[in-house]
Structures are given as structure tokens and as C-alpha cells.
Design an enzyme around this catalytic site. Structure first.
Site, PDB file in Angstrom:
ATOM      1  N   ASP A   1      30.859  33.398  24.237  1.00  0.00           N
ATOM      2  CA  ASP A   1      30.808  32.992  25.646  1.00  0.00           C
ATOM      3  C   ASP A   1      30.100  34.120  26.386  1.00  0.00           C
ATOM      4  O   ASP A   1      30.681  35.168  26.659  1.00  0.00           O
ATOM      5  CB  ASP A   1      32.247  32.784  26.144  1.00  0.00           C
ATOM      6  CG  ASP A   1      32.315  32.643  27.656  1.00  0.00           C
ATOM      7  OD1 ASP A   1      31.273  32.737  28.325  1.00  0.00           O
ATOM      8  OD2 ASP A   1      33.436  32.439  28.166  1.00  0.00           O
TER       9      ASP A   1
ATOM     10  N   CYS B   1      40.814  32.554  36.458  1.00  0.00           N
ATOM     11  CA  CYS B   1      40.714  31.524  35.401  1.00  0.00           C
ATOM     12  C   CYS B   1      41.069  32.107  34.044  1.00  0.00           C
ATOM     13  O   CYS B   1      40.429  31.790  33.027  1.00  0.00           O
ATOM     14  CB  CYS B   1      39.331  30.887  35.350  1.00  0.00           C
ATOM     15  SG  CYS B   1      38.927  29.978  36.821  1.00  0.00           S
TER      16      CYS B   1
ATOM     17  N   LYS C   1      25.191  32.470  37.189  1.00  0.00           N
ATOM     18  CA  LYS C   1      25.671  33.859  37.072  1.00  0.00           C
ATOM     19  C   LYS C   1      24.518  34.806  36.742  1.00  0.00           C
ATOM     20  O   LYS C   1      24.733  35.987  36.470  1.00  0.00           O
ATOM     21  CB  LYS C   1      26.763  33.952  36.008  1.00  0.00           C
ATOM     22  CG  LYS C   1      28.046  33.230  36.427  1.00  0.00           C
ATOM     23  CD  LYS C   1      29.150  33.480  35.446  1.00  0.00           C
ATOM     24  CE  LYS C   1      30.267  32.477  35.529  1.00  0.00           C
ATOM     25  NZ  LYS C   1      31.235  32.743  36.590  1.00  0.00           N
TER      26      LYS C   1
ATOM     27  N   GLN D   1      29.513  36.205  31.274  1.00  0.00           N
ATOM     28  CA  GLN D   1      29.534  37.462  32.030  1.00  0.00           C
ATOM     29  C   GLN D   1      28.571  38.508  31.478  1.00  0.00           C
ATOM     30  O   GLN D   1      28.438  39.578  32.059  1.00  0.00           O
ATOM     31  CB  GLN D   1      30.948  38.053  32.036  1.00  0.00           C
ATOM     32  CG  GLN D   1      31.936  37.268  32.868  1.00  0.00           C
ATOM     33  CD  GLN D   1      31.525  37.141  34.334  1.00  0.00           C
ATOM     34  OE1 GLN D   1      30.740  37.942  34.845  1.00  0.00           O
ATOM     35  NE2 GLN D   1      32.032  36.135  34.993  1.00  0.00           N
TER      36      GLN D   1
ATOM     37  N   HIS E   1      38.436  33.294  29.265  1.00  0.00           N
ATOM     38  CA  HIS E   1      38.397  32.441  30.457  1.00  0.00           C
ATOM     39  C   HIS E   1      38.887  31.048  30.059  1.00  0.00           C
ATOM     40  O   HIS E   1      38.698  30.637  28.912  1.00  0.00           O
ATOM     41  CB  HIS E   1      36.927  32.387  30.913  1.00  0.00           C
ATOM     42  CG  HIS E   1      36.686  31.683  32.211  1.00  0.00           C
ATOM     43  ND1 HIS E   1      36.625  30.307  32.318  1.00  0.00           N
ATOM     44  CD2 HIS E   1      36.452  32.163  33.456  1.00  0.00           C
ATOM     45  CE1 HIS E   1      36.376  29.980  33.565  1.00  0.00           C
ATOM     46  NE2 HIS E   1      36.272  31.078  34.290  1.00  0.00           N
TER      47      HIS E   1
HETATM   48  N1  PMP Z   1      33.432  32.234  30.688  1.00  0.00           N
HETATM   49  C1  PMP Z   1      33.538  33.322  31.452  1.00  0.00           C
HETATM   50  C2  PMP Z   1      33.823  34.653  30.807  1.00  0.00           C
HETATM   51  C3  PMP Z   1      33.378  33.218  32.832  1.00  0.00           C
HETATM   52  O1  PMP Z   1      33.486  34.310  33.592  1.00  0.00           O
HETATM   53  C4  PMP Z   1      33.097  31.951  33.403  1.00  0.00           C
HETATM   54  C5  PMP Z   1      32.939  31.777  34.900  1.00  0.00           C
HETATM   55  N2  PMP Z   1      33.777  32.553  35.691  1.00  0.00           N
HETATM   56  C6  PMP Z   1      32.977  30.848  32.560  1.00  0.00           C
HETATM   57  C7  PMP Z   1      33.151  31.039  31.212  1.00  0.00           C
HETATM   58  C8  PMP Z   1      32.681  29.486  33.079  1.00  0.00           C
HETATM   59  O2  PMP Z   1      31.402  29.419  33.634  1.00  0.00           O
HETATM   60  P1  PMP Z   1      30.941  28.141  34.445  1.00  0.00           P
HETATM   61  O3  PMP Z   1      31.995  27.868  35.474  1.00  0.00           O
HETATM   62  O4  PMP Z   1      29.639  28.535  35.043  1.00  0.00           O
HETATM   63  O5  PMP Z   1      30.809  27.021  33.478  1.00  0.00           O
END
Ligand code: PMP
Length: 406
Positions: free
Chosen positions: A200, A364, A226, A203, A123
Site C-alpha cells: 500500500d 482510519c 496524495k 503514503q 489503514h
Molecule cells: N492507505 C494508506 C496508508 C492511507 O494513508 C490511505 C489514505 N489516508 C489509504 C490507504 C486510502 O487512500 P484513498 O482514500 O485515496 O483510497
């Protein structure tokens, strides 16, 4: 089916509504999950009973809110099995957690010519902070490719680790392909060369039980929103030995020990990394979200979510022209796909009019789209409150889209 999905749905008021005259189907859980009444009530309770600034207050409300705030830190320590509450840092979310490590670790430990290793499926949150800190420090960002299933190519990974690698940063689970990455093995191999690993967990945290000591990761990042908690609250777990050595990321109130006209000394962990007034209402909500997940039992709903995914794959295999993107060995709660000859955006817009919320686009992860040579995908991402009937509706909606656009 022992899993009581209808009973669980009663806890989520937002699900009980019509969208364009259709009963809402919410399949955008990877973007954010809906909140159970218990979490909403906890935030309301905070403002009706405990609202005040924490840590510095001598008065009753401040002490009570500080108690809940610090108790929650201990509950998170237990939830992910950290060694100490000092290793739990409250942040805005995954993005801020990764930025904290990239900048703090990067400034201290990255020199020109050093390497940071990430994968091509990251991401932007686990991509851009590393790109930027590498640029600042003159370091090099390297990428682990995927094999032909869409899983991390472990053979190439092994060859990329070397004496210049300073850190590996990798998603526990992909927000595009749904793959659960073999993070335990990734960490084990990196540690053979004393290289720390950041995971990270954005998910993974709401789908898999996470044990940071068992994984032996050096950093683990996740977002409250999430995992059924409010937005604007998240966590950075870091091993104490790293956090002790890393400089503060932001400066200001709370993170100091003493401030003089010519210099400042910093607070102990975890406060060194928590500058300014924190998101106390978010912590109240996060605590309740953890209680909720524990109550409904992670192992049981994990199995249910897996059944939802298998059911979808089976349904999709019978839709002509539908191509599932990626065929990972292990999958957590989501599926990305394309309909032949139909742009994902057009499909998503039409499905929306049928009351079904899916996500379309690059999710993203623009470098991954470039790598896979696709413009984007349609993504259905699940929670334990989704049902097999909702998946039937999605499959019917996709056939309708094919008729309209085709
Ligand atoms: N890493 C992953 C794999 C994600 O799916 C996301 C959110 N879609 C993020 C990081 C970023 O999370 P946040 O916007 O809550 O900071």
C-alpha cells in the site's frame, strides 16, 4: 537551503489565503495534498479541448484523449519502473486498487484455512478488504505486531510466514506513525516461500522514489490525490503473471472482448480490469502531477521534507507534556503526537482557529489505536511546500492550547 520553497509555493494558489484571519498553514498532506496550478490547468485544458470518451471513438477528439490517456499509462510505468504498461491499471485510488486485488486474487487463490498476513498498523483500506474476503473464503487474517519503537517486528514476521500464507499486504509508509516499513526485506522473505506481497503505497508515493522491479513487489497501490493530482484517480500496479491469472473485478463495457447471449470473453490487460468509462480528466491531472514531481526532483525535496520532520522533532522535544507517538527507524513526512491531558480533538479544533490545519482522530486505523491503547492522535503531515516558519507557528499554537485547556 538550495530548495526554493517560496518559488514552489507560488504554484499552489490555495496556500495563499487567510483562515480565521491567519495565513493558512496546511499540515494535512497525508489526507490529501494541494494541487499545483499546472495540474489544475491540465484538468481545465482537458475540458476546454479534449473532453470525450476514449478508446471507442473514431473521431479526432477521442483519438487525441486516448493518446494522452495511454501515454500517461506509459509515463506511470516509467515513474515506478514497471516492466510493461499492461501492468498499470487505472483505479479510483488506493482503496479501489486494494479491493480489486482482495476480491479478484482472493476469489481465485484463497481457500478455507489459508492465511493472509497484514500488520497491525494498516489503514482501514488495507485492512477491511482482507477481513471481508477472508470471511467470504473461510480464510484467516493474521497480524504482524510492532516492536517497542513502533516499527514492524521483523522477528515475529518471519515466524508468521508459513505454507498456508497466500499473500502479505503491508503499507510502504504508515499514515499514523510515519514509519517507512522495510518492504524490500518483507518482500524478500515472503518470496523465499513463494508468497506474493501487496504494498500500500498511498503514503510513500509522494515522498520516496518507488521502483517496483527493484522492490520486486507483486502489487503496488497508490492514489493520485496524495501526490498532487486530482481525487478519484489512482493506480494498481500488478505483475503481469498475477494479473493474467486473476479474474475481472468489475464487469461491463471496456473490459470485454466479445459478449454473447450465454457468455462473455474478456479483454487483454490492462483493460480487463478497467470496466466502464474511466476518469480521463483525472489522468490528465495525474500526468501533470508526475511531470511536476520530476521537475522539482524527488531526491532534493525528500531531503527537504526530512529536514522539516527533524526540525519538528527538535521543537517538540522542548514542549512539556508533548509525546510523539512512535519512534521509527526511518520516517516519511509526518509526525503523530499527543498533549498530556488534552483530547486530540480539542487540540485540533483550537489549532484550527489559529489557521493551522492538522488531522486528529484515529486516522482510519482503529485497530492500531486499540493496539497502542490511545484514543487517537494529532498528526502533522508535510509536503515540500511547507516551511520551518509554519512549524514554529504550530509549536506556538500548541503552547497556547496548553494554556487555554490546561
Ligand atoms: N492507505 C494508506 C496508508 C492511507 O494513508 C490511505 C489514505 N489516508 C489509504 C490507504 C486510502 O487512500 P484513498 O482514500 O485515496 O483510497
Amino acid at each position: 537551503m538550495s530548495f526554493q520553497v517560496n518559488k514552489i509555493r507560488e504554484d499552489f494558489p490555495i496556500l495563499d489565503q487567510l483562515v480565521y484571519k491567519h495565513k493558512l498553514v496546511y499540515f494535512d498532506n497525508a489526507a490529501t495534498t494541494q494541487k499545483p496550478r499546472q495540474v489544475i490547468d491540465a484538468v481545465k485544458y482537458y475540458y476546454e479541448h479534449d473532453n470525450c470518451n476514449i478508446h471507442r471513438g473514431v473521431h479526432f477528439l477521442s483519438q487525441r484523449a486516448t493518446g494522452v490517456f495511454e501515454d500517461t499509462r506509459s509515463e506511470i510505468k516509467q515513474f515506478i519502473n514497471a516492466a510493461s504498461p499492461a501492468e498499470i491499471i487505472f483505479t479510483k485510488g488506493t482503496t479501489e486498487s486494494i479491493n480489486l486485488v482482495a476480491h479478484s486474487f482472493g476469489k481465485k487463490f484463497l481457500s478455507p484455512g489459508d492465511e493472509i498476513l497484514i500488520s497491525v498498523l494498516e489503514h482501514h483500506s488495507n485492512f477491511v478488504p482482507w477481513q471481508e474476503i477472508c470471511k467470504e473464503q473461510g480464510a484467516i487474517l493474521k497480524f504482524i505486531p510492532l516492536d517497542n519503537r513502533g516499527d514492524i517486528d521483523m522477528e515475529v514476521y518471519k515466524t508468521l510466514l508459513n505454507e498456508k500464507t497466500r499473500l502479505v499486504a503491508i503499507a510502504h509508509s504508515s499514515n499514523v506513525l510515519g514509519a517507512v516499513n522495510p518492504v524490500a526485506e518483507i518482500i524478500r522473505l515472503a518470496h523465499l516461500q513463494n508468497i506474493p506481497v501487496l504494498v500500500d503505497g498511498a503514503q510513500a508515493i509522494a515522498h520516496l522514489p518507488v521502483d517496483v522491479q527493484k522492490l520486486d513487489c507483486d502489487f503496488y497501490c497508490f492514489s493520485g490525490h496524495k501526490m498532487y493530482a486530482p481525487m478519484g484517480i489512482g493506480v494498481l500496479y500488478g505483475k503481469e503473471k498475477w494479473l493474467e491469472e486473476m479474474p475481472p473485478y468489475q464487469t461491463g463495457g471496456e473490459m470485454i472482448q466479445d459478449v454473447f447471449f450465454d457468455h462473455t470473453t474478456f479483454n487483454e490487460l490492462p483493460y480487463k480490469f478497467e470496466a466502464g468509462t474511466p476518469n480521463v480528466e483525472g489522468v490528465y491531472g495525474l500526468r501533470e502531477a508526475i511531470h511536476y514531481l520530476q521537475k522539482i526532483n524527488m531526491n532534493e525535496f525528500g531531503e527537504y521534507e526530512k529536514q522539516l520532520v527533524d526540525y519538528t522533532l527538535d521543537k517538540f522535544s522542548r514542549i512539556k507534556g508533548l509525546k510523539v507517538i512512535g519512534n521509527p527507524r526511518e520516517r516519511a513526512g509526518l509526525i503523530s503526537f499527543l498533549l498530556e491531558g488534552i483530547h486530540p480533538y480539542d487540540a485540533g479544533t483550537l489549532i484550527d482557529k489559529m489557521g493551522i490545519a492538522v488531522r486528529t482522530g484515529h486516522h482510519c486505523a482503529m485497530p492500531l489505536m486499540e493496539y497502542l491503547k490511545i484514543p487517537g492522535t494529532i498528526r502533522a503531515s508535510y509536503s515540500f511546500y511547507n516551511t520551518f516558519e509554519e512549524i514554529d507557528r504550530l509549536a506556538e499554537a500548541l503552547e497556547t492550547v496548553k494554556k487555554i485547556v490546561g
